[in-house]
Design an enzyme around this catalytic site. Structure first.
Site, mmCIF file in Angstrom:
data_model
loop_
_atom_site.group_PDB
_atom_site.id
_atom_site.type_symbol
_atom_site.label_atom_id
_atom_site.label_comp_id
_atom_site.label_asym_id
_atom_site.label_seq_id
_atom_site.Cartn_x
_atom_site.Cartn_y
_atom_site.Cartn_z
ATOM 1 N N CYS A 46 -13.439 2.922 3.619
ATOM 2 C CA CYS A 46 -12.177 2.673 2.953
ATOM 3 C C CYS A 46 -12.407 1.612 1.903
ATOM 4 C CB CYS A 46 -11.093 2.274 3.933
ATOM 5 S SG CYS A 46 -11.000 0.547 4.242
ATOM 6 N N LYS B 172 4.940 -3.805 9.620
ATOM 7 C CA LYS B 172 4.240 -2.513 9.641
ATOM 8 C C LYS B 172 3.131 -2.533 10.690
ATOM 9 C CE LYS B 172 0.762 -1.863 6.610
ATOM 10 N NZ LYS B 172 -0.545 -1.426 7.137
ATOM 11 N N ASN B 173 2.355 -3.605 10.714
ATOM 12 C CA ASN B 173 1.191 -3.647 11.600
ATOM 13 C C ASN B 173 1.560 -3.799 13.072
ATOM 14 O OD1 ASN B 173 -0.447 -3.301 9.445
ATOM 15 N ND2 ASN B 173 -1.301 -5.383 9.424
ATOM 16 N N ASP C 124 -4.889 -10.647 5.256
ATOM 17 C CA ASP C 124 -3.883 -9.866 4.531
ATOM 18 C C ASP C 124 -3.063 -10.712 3.554
ATOM 19 O OD1 ASP C 124 -4.738 -7.587 5.745
ATOM 20 O OD2 ASP C 124 -3.064 -7.405 7.130
ATOM 21 N N ARG D 21 -15.524 -0.821 7.587
ATOM 22 C CA ARG D 21 -14.537 -0.801 8.674
ATOM 23 C C ARG D 21 -14.854 0.213 9.772
ATOM 24 N NH1 ARG D 21 -8.526 -1.618 6.225
ATOM 25 N NH2 ARG D 21 -8.104 -2.426 8.293
ATOM 26 N N ARG E 134 2.926 1.672 0.873
ATOM 27 C CA ARG E 134 2.422 1.754 2.242
ATOM 28 C C ARG E 134 2.890 0.561 3.071
ATOM 29 N NH1 ARG E 134 -3.589 1.958 2.864
ATOM 30 N NH2 ARG E 134 -2.806 1.937 4.964
HETATM 31 C C1 UD1 Z 1 -5.717 -4.871 11.286
HETATM 32 C C2 UD1 Z 1 -4.583 -4.781 10.294
HETATM 33 C C3 UD1 Z 1 -5.062 -5.142 8.890
HETATM 34 C C4 UD1 Z 1 -5.724 -6.509 8.917
HETATM 35 C C5 UD1 Z 1 -6.800 -6.577 9.988
HETATM 36 C C6 UD1 Z 1 -7.394 -7.980 10.162
HETATM 37 C C7 UD1 Z 1 -3.225 -3.017 11.239
HETATM 38 C C8 UD1 Z 1 -2.692 -1.636 11.129
HETATM 39 N N1 UD1 Z 1 -4.079 -3.416 10.292
HETATM 40 O O1 UD1 Z 1 -6.702 -3.917 10.875
HETATM 41 O O2 UD1 Z 1 -3.932 -5.146 8.019
HETATM 42 O O3 UD1 Z 1 -6.320 -6.765 7.656
HETATM 43 O O4 UD1 Z 1 -6.254 -6.189 11.264
HETATM 44 O O5 UD1 Z 1 -6.402 -8.896 10.445
HETATM 45 O O6 UD1 Z 1 -2.842 -3.764 12.130
HETATM 46 N N2 UD1 Z 1 -14.591 -4.063 13.128
HETATM 47 C C9 UD1 Z 1 -15.788 -3.585 13.573
HETATM 48 N N3 UD1 Z 1 -15.771 -2.580 14.514
HETATM 49 C C10 UD1 Z 1 -14.616 -2.066 15.001
HETATM 50 C C11 UD1 Z 1 -13.386 -2.576 14.541
HETATM 51 C C12 UD1 Z 1 -13.411 -3.580 13.595
HETATM 52 O O7 UD1 Z 1 -16.857 -4.032 13.172
HETATM 53 O O8 UD1 Z 1 -14.672 -1.168 15.843
HETATM 54 C C13 UD1 Z 1 -14.595 -5.141 12.118
HETATM 55 C C14 UD1 Z 1 -13.892 -4.752 10.829
HETATM 56 O O9 UD1 Z 1 -14.761 -4.070 9.955
HETATM 57 C C15 UD1 Z 1 -13.481 -6.100 10.285
HETATM 58 C C16 UD1 Z 1 -13.152 -6.890 11.562
HETATM 59 O O10 UD1 Z 1 -13.822 -6.218 12.632
HETATM 60 O O11 UD1 Z 1 -14.566 -6.718 9.640
HETATM 61 C C17 UD1 Z 1 -11.685 -7.000 11.885
HETATM 62 O O12 UD1 Z 1 -11.110 -5.737 11.851
HETATM 63 P P1 UD1 Z 1 -9.852 -5.332 12.749
HETATM 64 O O13 UD1 Z 1 -9.230 -6.587 13.297
HETATM 65 O O14 UD1 Z 1 -10.247 -4.285 13.707
HETATM 66 O O15 UD1 Z 1 -8.869 -4.707 11.683
HETATM 67 P P2 UD1 Z 1 -7.878 -3.500 11.860
HETATM 68 O O16 UD1 Z 1 -7.367 -3.467 13.258
HETATM 69 O O17 UD1 Z 1 -8.478 -2.268 11.291
#
Ligand code: UD1
Length: 429
Positions: free
Chosen positions: A124, A22-23, A314, A129, A406
């Site tokens: 969320c 999915k990701n 995850d 996030r 999901r």
């Molecule tokens: C993706 C995955 C999710 C997984 C996560 C971490 C998808 C669709 N989802 O989520 O299943 O749990 O990677 O492996 O691929 N952060 C910030 N600022 C930002 C973006 C992120 O502070 O602009 C922080 C987040 O709050 C979190 C960390 O960075 O603490 C990692 O998040 P991120 O790797 O961005 O996760 P997602 O891409 O949302």
């Protein structure tokens, strides 16, 4: 609303075909916005999040065709996406709030048409996030970003320009957004402290097939030389390493034996290491992975989640379910997301002994979990309750199953085919 009902205590034995990730599929779908030609994705899982992304893309003007899929065995669908013209640059709140990954349309829209208006995802269930890393990176590429009325309004009327983007923190989504945007930017972009997750690499490999010039995929420094235009391509979505890890733990927690067909062992090093330390046998086969535990409870092993190639967040909840049945204790530390222990009180209802202190949870293994009525809180938390239910004595009833839908394709069918007593029913009113 549906419920899942499990009669626990049955050993799993058999084969499970691993679905496309999915990701990986979600950012790949967003990449279709970068070209007017058809992007044809195969091995796309049938999941609620994929349907949400398809709806989002359709309202941007993408023609979406889905063929094949679950009815024909577990073959995965072929999804053809053609963004001939972008008819709207707005990603509305009612779709974005359903799925944070909607923010992945931001980079491609901006790069293709110079404008995007994407609803802020909001809070969320697993912490705040934010999307600041996405926005800051796009600003470095020359985008002007204004937050107004709950929307991110990004514009770059003269196009984006390559730049060095140093991420202060590893982010999968921000790396993907920037990777896509940089493909059509003028000049060279460097993404430093980039995410190394296999899903990022899968996206990059598809972009290369579409004509992008990218180096350094799988490392923490990715270099992109912008091109005038991308074209169509065909790409098969990489196998889901999180689904693989989940079913490996299902084998371990039921004292069972599973062949995980199509699994990629090379994407699961950190997980296999933990499972082996816990006493689970994991062997790579020419069809995927063979996972076996037949000598009683696993041993407690400490685990800390980290960006790839570390142990994935995850799989944290599933690991906690497994460790709840271990001999001895396990310290589980969550270093990626705040507030990602919502499964703890639900596992406790099934007899798990877990004490949370800040970002760490001390899990003291119990000889026997017991079935209970429990509630899913997020995607991975809900599957941890399924794992606990498979091992528990008696009946487990899981509510709010939509979280599972999901991210897990054909979960009950896959587990039932291996001997689990698991069914879905309408919740009594
Ligand atoms: C993706 C995955 C999710 C997984 C996560 C971490 C998808 C669709 N989802 O989520 O299943 O749990 O990677 O492996 O691929 N952060 C910030 N600022 C930002 C973006 C992120 O502070 O602009 C922080 C987040 O709050 C979190 C960390 O960075 O603490 C990692 O998040 P991120 O790797 O961005 O996760 P997602 O891409 O949302």
């Amino acid at each position: 609303m549906d419920q899942i009902v499990i009669q626990g205590g049955r050993r799993l034995k058999g084969e499970i075909r691993i679905s496309g990730a999915k990701n990986a599929a979600l950012p790949l779908m967003a990449a279709s916005l970068l070209t007017a030609d058809t992007l044809s994705l195969s091995n796309v899982p049938h999941l609620a999040d994929i349907a949400t992304m398809a709806r989002l893309l359709a309202q941007h003007g993408v023609e979406v065709h889905m063929n094949g899929g679950a009815e024909n065995g577990f073959d995965g669908g072929v999804l053809d996406l053609k963004a001939g013209t972008i008819s709207s640059v707005v990603a509305p709140y009612d779709l974005v709030r359903k799925m944070r990954a909607s923010v992945l349309v931001l980079g491609p829209l901006l790069a293709r048409v110079g404008e995007a208006k994407v609803s802020l995802p909001g809070g969320c269930a697993i912490g705040t996030r934010p999307v600041d890393l996405h926005l800051h990176g796009l600003e470095l590429l020359g985008a002007e970003i204004v937050l107004e009325e709950g929307y991110i309004h990004a514009s770059a009327p003269k196009g984006l320009t390559g730049a060095a983007v140093v991420f202060p923190k590893v982010s999968v989504g921000a790396t993907e957004n920037l990777l896509m945007a940089a493909c059509l930017a003028r000049g060279e972009t460097q993404l430093i402290n980039a995410a190394r997750e296999p899903e990022v690499t899968d996206l990059g490999e598809c972009l290369i097939k579409m004509g992008a010039e990218i180096e350094g995929l799988g490392s923490d420094k990715i270099t992109i030389r912008g091109v005038e235009k991308l074209h169509g391509a065909e790409h098969a979505v990489v196998a889901d390493r999180i689904e693989t890890g989940t079913y490996a733990m299902a084998a371990a927690i039921t004292d069972g034996e599973l062949d995980l067909i199509g699994a990629r062992a090379d994407h699961l090093d950190a997980v296999i290491k933990v499972l082996e330390e816990a006493g689970v046998t994991v062997e790579e086969t020419n069809r995927g992975l063979h996972v076996k535990r037949t000598n009683g409870p696993v041993r407690g092993v400490d685990v800390m989640t980290e960006p790839y190639p570390g142990f994935p967040t995850d799989l944290q909840a599933q690991t906690m379910a497994l460790m709840s049945t271990a001999e001895g204790a396990a310290m589980i530390t969550e270093s990626i997301f705040e507030n990602r222990f919502m499964h703890v009180p639900e596992l406790a209802r099934m007899g798990a002994n877990v004490n949370v202190h800040g970002a760490s949870a001390m899990v003291r293994g119990q000889p026997q979990l017991t079935g209970a009525e429990v509630m899913a809180t997020d995607l991975r938390a809900s599957v941890s309750l399924v794992l606990a239910g498979l091992a528990a004595q008696g009946e487990t009833v899981l509510n709010r199953v939509y979280h599972l839908d999901r991210g897990y394709e054909q979960l009950e069918q896959k587990l039932a085919a291996c001997g689990a007593a698991i069914t879905r029913r309408r919740a009594p009113q």
